[in-house]
Design an enzyme around this catalytic site. Sequence first.
Site, PDB file in Angstrom:
ATOM      1  N   SER A   1       5.268  -7.437   2.359  1.00  0.00           N
ATOM      2  CA  SER A   1       4.309  -8.209   1.559  1.00  0.00           C
ATOM      3  C   SER A   1       3.613  -7.236   0.628  1.00  0.00           C
ATOM      4  O   SER A   1       3.436  -6.061   0.962  1.00  0.00           O
ATOM      5  CB  SER A   1       3.294  -8.872   2.487  1.00  0.00           C
ATOM      6  OG  SER A   1       2.268  -9.505   1.752  1.00  0.00           O
TER       7      SER A   1
ATOM      8  N   ASP B   1       0.821  -1.208   0.000  1.00  0.00           N
ATOM      9  CA  ASP B   1       0.000   0.000   0.000  1.00  0.00           C
ATOM     10  C   ASP B   1       0.857   1.260   0.000  1.00  0.00           C
ATOM     11  O   ASP B   1       0.395   2.331  -0.388  1.00  0.00           O
ATOM     12  CB  ASP B   1      -0.922   0.002   1.228  1.00  0.00           C
ATOM     13  CG  ASP B   1      -2.002  -1.066   1.115  1.00  0.00           C
ATOM     14  OD1 ASP B   1      -2.757  -1.261   2.080  1.00  0.00           O
ATOM     15  OD2 ASP B   1      -2.091  -1.729   0.050  1.00  0.00           O
ATOM     16  N   SER B   2       2.119   1.124   0.417  1.00  0.00           N
ATOM     17  CA  SER B   2       3.016   2.281   0.485  1.00  0.00           C
ATOM     18  C   SER B   2       3.872   2.434  -0.766  1.00  0.00           C
ATOM     19  O   SER B   2       4.824   3.203  -0.779  1.00  0.00           O
ATOM     20  CB  SER B   2       3.951   2.112   1.689  1.00  0.00           C
ATOM     21  OG  SER B   2       4.742   0.934   1.505  1.00  0.00           O
TER      22      SER B   2
ATOM     23  N   TYR C   1      -6.381  -7.194   8.482  1.00  0.00           N
ATOM     24  CA  TYR C   1      -6.021  -5.799   8.697  1.00  0.00           C
ATOM     25  C   TYR C   1      -7.123  -5.148   9.518  1.00  0.00           C
ATOM     26  O   TYR C   1      -8.288  -5.270   9.166  1.00  0.00           O
ATOM     27  CB  TYR C   1      -5.979  -5.116   7.327  1.00  0.00           C
ATOM     28  CG  TYR C   1      -4.822  -4.214   7.093  1.00  0.00           C
ATOM     29  CD1 TYR C   1      -4.891  -2.851   7.363  1.00  0.00           C
ATOM     30  CD2 TYR C   1      -3.639  -4.707   6.552  1.00  0.00           C
ATOM     31  CE1 TYR C   1      -3.809  -2.016   7.108  1.00  0.00           C
ATOM     32  CE2 TYR C   1      -2.573  -3.883   6.279  1.00  0.00           C
ATOM     33  CZ  TYR C   1      -2.656  -2.542   6.563  1.00  0.00           C
ATOM     34  OH  TYR C   1      -1.589  -1.719   6.299  1.00  0.00           O
TER      35      TYR C   1
END
Lengths: 636, 636
Positions: B283, B267-268, B541
Amino acid sequence: MTGWFFLVLAVGAGSVFLYVAAQRRSRQAGSAPPAENNHIEPGPPPPVPDSDAESFDVWGFNDTKFEVDRTGVVQISGARYELSGHKLPSLFKWFQGVIGIEIDPTDTRPSEYGGRIAPSRAPQSLRDALAERFAAEQVSDDDEQRLRHGHGHTQEEMYAIKFGAIPRIPDLVVWPDDEEQVVELVKIAQRMDACLIPFGGGTNVTDALRCPVDEERPIISVDMRRMNRVLWIDPQNKMACIQSGAVGRHIMEQLAKHGFTMGHEPDSVEFSTLGGWIATHASGMKKNRYGNIEDIVLDFNMVTSGGRIARSGVAPRESVGVDARRYVLGSEGSFGIITQAIVRLFPLPEVQEYGSVLFPSFEQGVGFMYDLAATTDVPASVRLVDNLQFQFGAALKPENGGLGKLLSKLQKFYVLKMLGFEADKMVACTLVFEGGREEVRRQEATVYRIAKEHGGFKAGPENGRRGYQLTFSIAYIRDFVMKHWVLAESFETSMPWDRVLDLCERVKARVNEEHRKRGLPGTPFISCRVTQIYSTGVCVYFYMAFYYKGVENPAHVFCEVERAARAEILAAGGSLSHHHGIGKHRENFLPDIMSPAMLEWNRGAKRAVDPGNLFGASNQGLGRMAEGAVKGSDDA
Amino acid sequence: MTGWFFLVLAVGAGSVFLYVAAQRRSRQAGSAPPAENNHIEPGPPPPVPDSDAESFDVWGFNDTKFEVDRTGVVQISGARYELSGHKLPSLFKWFQGVIGIEIDPTDTRPSEYGGRIAPSRAPQSLRDALAERFAAEQVSDDDEQRLRHGHGHTQEEMYAIKFGAIPRIPDLVVWPDDEEQVVELVKIAQRMDACLIPFGGGTNVTDALRCPVDEERPIISVDMRRMNRVLWIDPQNKMACIQSGAVGRHIMEQLAKHGFTMGHEPDSVEFSTLGGWIATHASGMKKNRYGNIEDIVLDFNMVTSGGRIARSGVAPRESVGVDARRYVLGSEGSFGIITQAIVRLFPLPEVQEYGSVLFPSFEQGVGFMYDLAATTDVPASVRLVDNLQFQFGAALKPENGGLGKLLSKLQKFYVLKMLGFEADKMVACTLVFEGGREEVRRQEATVYRIAKEHGGFKAGPENGRRGYQLTFSIAYIRDFVMKHWVLAESFETSMPWDRVLDLCERVKARVNEEHRKRGLPGTPFISCRVTQIYSTGVCVYFYMAFYYKGVENPAHVFCEVERAARAEILAAGGSLSHHHGIGKHRENFLPDIMSPAMLEWNRGAKRAVDPGNLFGASNQGLGRMAEGAVKGSDDA
């Protein structure tokens, strides 16, 4: 008109209603995996029957040996393998042709096995300390047990135990029952200043079990095979917990009873253990489907000199900082004793099929494998043998008469005369397909399509199946030829795709050169196969053999030639090993592939984790210097 | 009769001849991969334009911020994301409902960012030593640069930089150009007794960059982002060598120019670096197709206090004994500075498609994911959000009029009224399919078949695509709500399948209990999604948020609640982290999951490899004790 309008509307509304009603009904189904988990706890495996006794002086089961009669007809004793009991009329003659020597089948070298076994140095105090914690049957100073536990299956070791000597072997063998006993054993060894070397199947080919010649402390070989249980199977989460001394063939049997497999099938699977696989960073034949050992093992316990390495729970994948367990993979007994592991499970495949393809040349075969590796339809196993190994496979064919012989001749005629393949160039690819029916069908379609693009001729499942079955019986050949004055060994490497052809050629040329340079008799047998494929490259397996009668220090000379081959491999861009590992056999090459800081890191870690070198196998140059351990194979 | 016989024979022979001739023709094709390898050496990446400047005090690009007008309509500034510039009329109101507080959109907390920055302690001697080797633009003591390099993106840190203080930050920031300069920097730091902390994207959420409060030595933040090149691409062997400071979005762009991808998309990815991924054992969203970082990275170089960790060549897979590189994965800057890595490449997928499915309940959604994980048709990404996150996604919908609005209402009517889904129970699954056309078609067929078995309703690609696009803009929300008196954080875990439902329920209940117990205002926002699946389990999450106006030491209180949630996770069978890592944020939990010997192993390795604690980030309790570093978020 209005009538039609309302009719259409009604039919439409009715259809929508029926559709929605059907949707609602079908949506009652389905639920999450049950919260109640039913672990299966299989009992202990059945005891090993006498008929499964293993040989101490040669590879494999006691009931299986290659034999040759005075007319040169070879046969495998016993009835264990498919090939067992059949006459193999071509093999001996073919092999003589390859190594350029006429071998008299009655000219064998007598083995002096067991003649020179160093007595146990275990002091009474150590024996007494062990007797407090271990039953009598768990501790042995028997000469042949100790000798067996002091070597693996390199040609040097197999030669030494028959025609030379192994100068330093364990002083005691201990078989712990469970992790508690391993902890106790470590404490005793620390207290009594003994050295511990874990033992699984004893099938390594890296001298990993050779004891350092100058090891003064009593050496205890810790045979893990009483710790052989599948502790639990978790069908829902597809995991199992298995003790480290469980042997491959038993693991497979027990898991299969419950519909599962670990999927790990190295060529040594009949004898090697889960702990050994972890310690050597092993690879299995069907890694394309199931992964290598690092993909299969989720967690493991280990007993070190500082205590137990263990985790509180298991996760499919986690990021919990530096992970000692990742560092233990490939540590070859240097840090402690692995006691049990949690592994992934796979349901047994719906379908298993074999296949084979002939290619006009090794180059075309490799091209086929390259294109196949780029697809998502890679079968469980794909192997490509070179022409020499293809001939070898043909020479291993039992004599057959009648229709079988006729069909075989017809196929040969077709391939050689009709398709124009050349008998001294053609190669074969064998395949194993495992999975769902549709999945396998798709893989087969892809494989044969690409094979055709590379000039391949589909040669049927039977040749494929035979090829794989041969794997396990071929392992017995090395010891057979050794008494007929031939030394043989396998060695392997991995490399990126663009290095494959060049590397194979260079290694073969180098072996021939080294053989010639030393004036060795006849010609060397040197053959290769591509045995694993990845998107980035392959694993290549070499077989090497030569006649050694009249050669002084032959095992040592063989070692030199193999070392030259390895130097050639490295120069040609290959790795030090794909899966066999390092042990002592290749530790001298480590500085060629690792920076000094990297080597020092490993030594520093060893000093930190095992400052007293309790686990003194001394592989990879960790612990005491290993110079002494690689000498002396011919020294009495 | 005879005539017919010869005719048949002739036709037969002719057919055989024609067939064989065709076979021979087609067999001329195909060859092995060329021996000549054409490495591609892309030039340096284009310089980062001013428009891509990143914020220092909040997440992400400077041009993007969530804003709310006095009527409560939210909008994202700029034009970078799909959602940017659109009015989001529902969000603010919906969120107030969830956290049980009426929030005045004009009531914001003023930020005191940059107000309390500790001056640099770098002695002149150190500055002089650096000036001998580094250009002026490569060394900075600028206050805001140093502050930015002294934290990541935990809520505690983001709160501290605005409303508190970070007591200890780097004294200098250095940007090395290449591996040689990193080696030089290490030598200077050793000579001048400085402490080095590598810096990539600064996006960690584990306090990994927080400097130990009691670190007396000058601290140098080593920002790797000038080492941002793709050094070479090897199209034939499908590998690339990339410097460790290369940022995800640039890597993707550059590889895509040549038709490749690394496949790693956390996501980053817009900001994080290759070195950071290795150091945190990262991951990526599409790991189902491309693997996690340990599957992608084949090799890397690292500079330690003992010198360069490096290898002579790269192999697809090898077994070369203990492998320090495996131990560095997840080491979070404790052992050295990663400089470059060789990674696997994949050709860009032929096809990329999205999908989405609505399920009546989270339980049915998890059941769907369990069955999907058991197939060989798992799409590149599968995510299942709970009802609250599903509502959140709906609240993020821009206002639309006309046909779009009508269709949306129709779909809602159908799902709620016709199919009987409940608005406060239903959940959504989003999917990304990547691969060959046939492969994707097959995955879609499998996915929707299994979804139906679990009560799923196929909701179309658009909802799926939106869901994934939201990922990158949602990251900006946390900083937005912080100034509206709401603290928010994400945390994640992994667990076997049978723990999923129970764990999610228990964590939600625990958060509510901790919130209530502390008498905090309103109700907590606590939501989860299953974000990765494996055959053995999943990654989950969590998002947590609560209103903090009137709460004393709110960031610290939030931390306590999160810690309680983590304790609940561990008790319910979840891991300490699936991919975020440990840093300092979770190091206190390490003794709960690792045996004492395992912890001591890590400490021993640190002492052996970095005896002077040169790399003094002090994560995972390695190096100096980290107690001081986690205090002080509200202390001035």
